[in-house]
Design a protein around this motif. Structure first.
Motif, PDB file in Angstrom:
ATOM      1  N   VAL A  93       0.838  -1.200   0.000  1.00 59.35           N
ATOM      2  CA  VAL A  93       0.000   0.000   0.000  1.00 59.35           C
ATOM      3  C   VAL A  93       0.873   1.250   0.000  1.00 59.35           C
ATOM      4  O   VAL A  93       0.572   2.228  -0.690  1.00 59.35           O
ATOM      5  N   TYR A  94       1.961   1.218   0.744  1.00 54.02           N
ATOM      6  CA  TYR A  94       2.873   2.360   0.785  1.00 54.02           C
ATOM      7  C   TYR A  94       3.499   2.614  -0.593  1.00 54.02           C
ATOM      8  O   TYR A  94       3.632   3.761  -1.016  1.00 54.02           O
ATOM      9  N   ALA A  95       3.842   1.543  -1.291  1.00 56.34           N
ATOM     10  CA  ALA A  95       4.416   1.686  -2.633  1.00 56.34           C
ATOM     11  C   ALA A  95       3.406   2.319  -3.588  1.00 56.34           C
ATOM     12  O   ALA A  95       3.762   3.188  -4.394  1.00 56.34           O
ATOM     13  N   GLU A  96       2.151   1.912  -3.489  1.00 55.20           N
ATOM     14  CA  GLU A  96       1.106   2.519  -4.316  1.00 55.20           C
ATOM     15  C   GLU A  96       0.965   4.004  -3.999  1.00 55.20           C
ATOM     16  O   GLU A  96       0.819   4.831  -4.903  1.00 55.20           O
ATOM     17  N   ALA A  97       0.995   4.330  -2.724  1.00 52.80           N
ATOM     18  CA  ALA A  97       0.856   5.725  -2.308  1.00 52.80           C
ATOM     19  C   ALA A  97       2.026   6.566  -2.821  1.00 52.80           C
ATOM     20  O   ALA A  97       1.840   7.714  -3.223  1.00 52.80           O
ATOM     21  N   GLN A  98       3.214   5.999  -2.827  1.00 52.96           N
ATOM     22  CA  GLN A  98       4.378   6.741  -3.320  1.00 52.96           C
ATOM     23  C   GLN A  98       4.281   7.008  -4.811  1.00 52.96           C
ATOM     24  O   GLN A  98       4.685   8.070  -5.292  1.00 52.96           O
ATOM     25  N   ILE A  99       3.740   6.060  -5.564  1.00 60.10           N
ATOM     26  CA  ILE A  99       3.542   6.264  -7.005  1.00 60.10           C
ATOM     27  C   ILE A  99       2.568   7.417  -7.239  1.00 60.10           C
ATOM     28  O   ILE A  99       2.802   8.287  -8.085  1.00 60.10           O
ATOM     29  N   ILE A 100       1.494   7.435  -6.474  1.00 57.76           N
ATOM     30  CA  ILE A 100       0.515   8.516  -6.602  1.00 57.76           C
ATOM     31  C   ILE A 100       1.133   9.839  -6.164  1.00 57.76           C
ATOM     32  O   ILE A 100       0.899  10.879  -6.781  1.00 57.76           O
ATOM     33  N   GLY A 101       1.943   9.801  -5.116  1.00 56.52           N
ATOM     34  CA  GLY A 101       2.630  11.016  -4.670  1.00 56.52           C
ATOM     35  C   GLY A 101       3.554  11.578  -5.742  1.00 56.52           C
ATOM     36  O   GLY A 101       3.630  12.788  -5.938  1.00 56.52           O
ATOM     37  N   ASP A 102       4.227  10.702  -6.469  1.00 54.09           N
ATOM     38  CA  ASP A 102       5.084  11.147  -7.570  1.00 54.09           C
ATOM     39  C   ASP A 102       4.264  11.783  -8.688  1.00 54.09           C
ATOM     40  O   ASP A 102       4.667  12.787  -9.281  1.00 54.09           O
ATOM     41  N   LYS A 103       3.099  11.212  -8.982  1.00 53.32           N
ATOM     42  CA  LYS A 103       2.222  11.780 -10.013  1.00 53.32           C
ATOM     43  C   LYS A 103       1.763  13.166  -9.603  1.00 53.32           C
ATOM     44  O   LYS A 103       1.700  14.076 -10.440  1.00 53.32           O
ATOM     45  N   ILE A 104       1.433  13.331  -8.328  1.00 51.58           N
ATOM     46  CA  ILE A 104       0.993  14.636  -7.830  1.00 51.58           C
ATOM     47  C   ILE A 104       2.102  15.666  -8.010  1.00 51.58           C
ATOM     48  O   ILE A 104       1.866  16.786  -8.464  1.00 51.58           O
ATOM     49  N   GLU A 105       3.323  15.296  -7.657  1.00 51.69           N
ATOM     50  CA  GLU A 105       4.454  16.222  -7.796  1.00 51.69           C
ATOM     51  C   GLU A 105       4.682  16.610  -9.255  1.00 51.69           C
ATOM     52  O   GLU A 105       4.957  17.770  -9.559  1.00 51.69           O
ATOM     53  N   LYS A 106       4.560  15.653 -10.167  1.00 52.51           N
ATOM     54  CA  LYS A 106       4.734  15.962 -11.587  1.00 52.51           C
ATOM     55  C   LYS A 106       3.662  16.913 -12.087  1.00 52.51           C
ATOM     56  O   LYS A 106       3.954  17.836 -12.856  1.00 52.51           O
ATOM     57  N   LEU A 107       2.422  16.711 -11.658  1.00 48.41           N
ATOM     58  CA  LEU A 107       1.343  17.590 -12.080  1.00 48.41           C
ATOM     59  C   LEU A 107       1.488  18.994 -11.504  1.00 48.41           C
ATOM     60  O   LEU A 107       1.129  19.975 -12.151  1.00 48.41           O
ATOM     61  N   LYS A 108       1.997  19.103 -10.295  1.00 44.93           N
ATOM     62  CA  LYS A 108       2.183  20.414  -9.678  1.00 44.93           C
ATOM     63  C   LYS A 108       3.297  21.199 -10.349  1.00 44.93           C
ATOM     64  O   LYS A 108       3.295  22.421 -10.347  1.00 44.93           O
ATOM     65  N   GLN A 109       4.266  20.493 -10.931  1.00 42.60           N
ATOM     66  CA  GLN A 109       5.379  21.175 -11.594  1.00 42.60           C
ATOM     67  C   GLN A 109       4.965  21.773 -12.935  1.00 42.60           C
ATOM     68  O   GLN A 109       5.590  22.697 -13.417  1.00 42.60           O
ATOM     69  N   LEU A 110       3.906  21.252 -13.521  1.00 42.63           N
ATOM     70  CA  LEU A 110       3.458  21.761 -14.822  1.00 42.63           C
ATOM     71  C   LEU A 110       2.790  23.059 -14.696  1.00 42.63           C
ATOM     72  O   LEU A 110       2.423  23.874 -14.331  1.00 42.63           O
TER      73      LEU A 110
END
Length: 56
Positions: free
Chosen positions: A39-56
């Motif tokens: 579950v933590y690994a899934e959450a980290q993947i989503i966290g990375d997606k959030i960071e990428k979207l915020k950078q745009l």
């Protein structure tokens, strides 16, 4: 009332999903370590997606 028809952004949707997974991870961390790691690994993947979207 005017916020009734406001659509949620992709970042908001991912943030809610991230928070849900982190709560689930915390709960599982005391009972089932292998499942909590998944579950933590899934959450980290989503966290990375959030960071990428915020950078745009």
């Amino acid at each position: 009332m005017f916020g009734l028809f406001k659509k949620t952004s992709e970042v908001d949707k991912l943030q809610k999903q991230y928070e849900k997974l982190m709560a689930q991870w915390h709960k599982l961390s005391t009972t089932n370590r292998t499942e909590s790691d998944k579950v933590y690994a899934e959450a980290q993947i989503i966290g990375d997606k959030i960071e990428k979207l915020k950078q745009l």
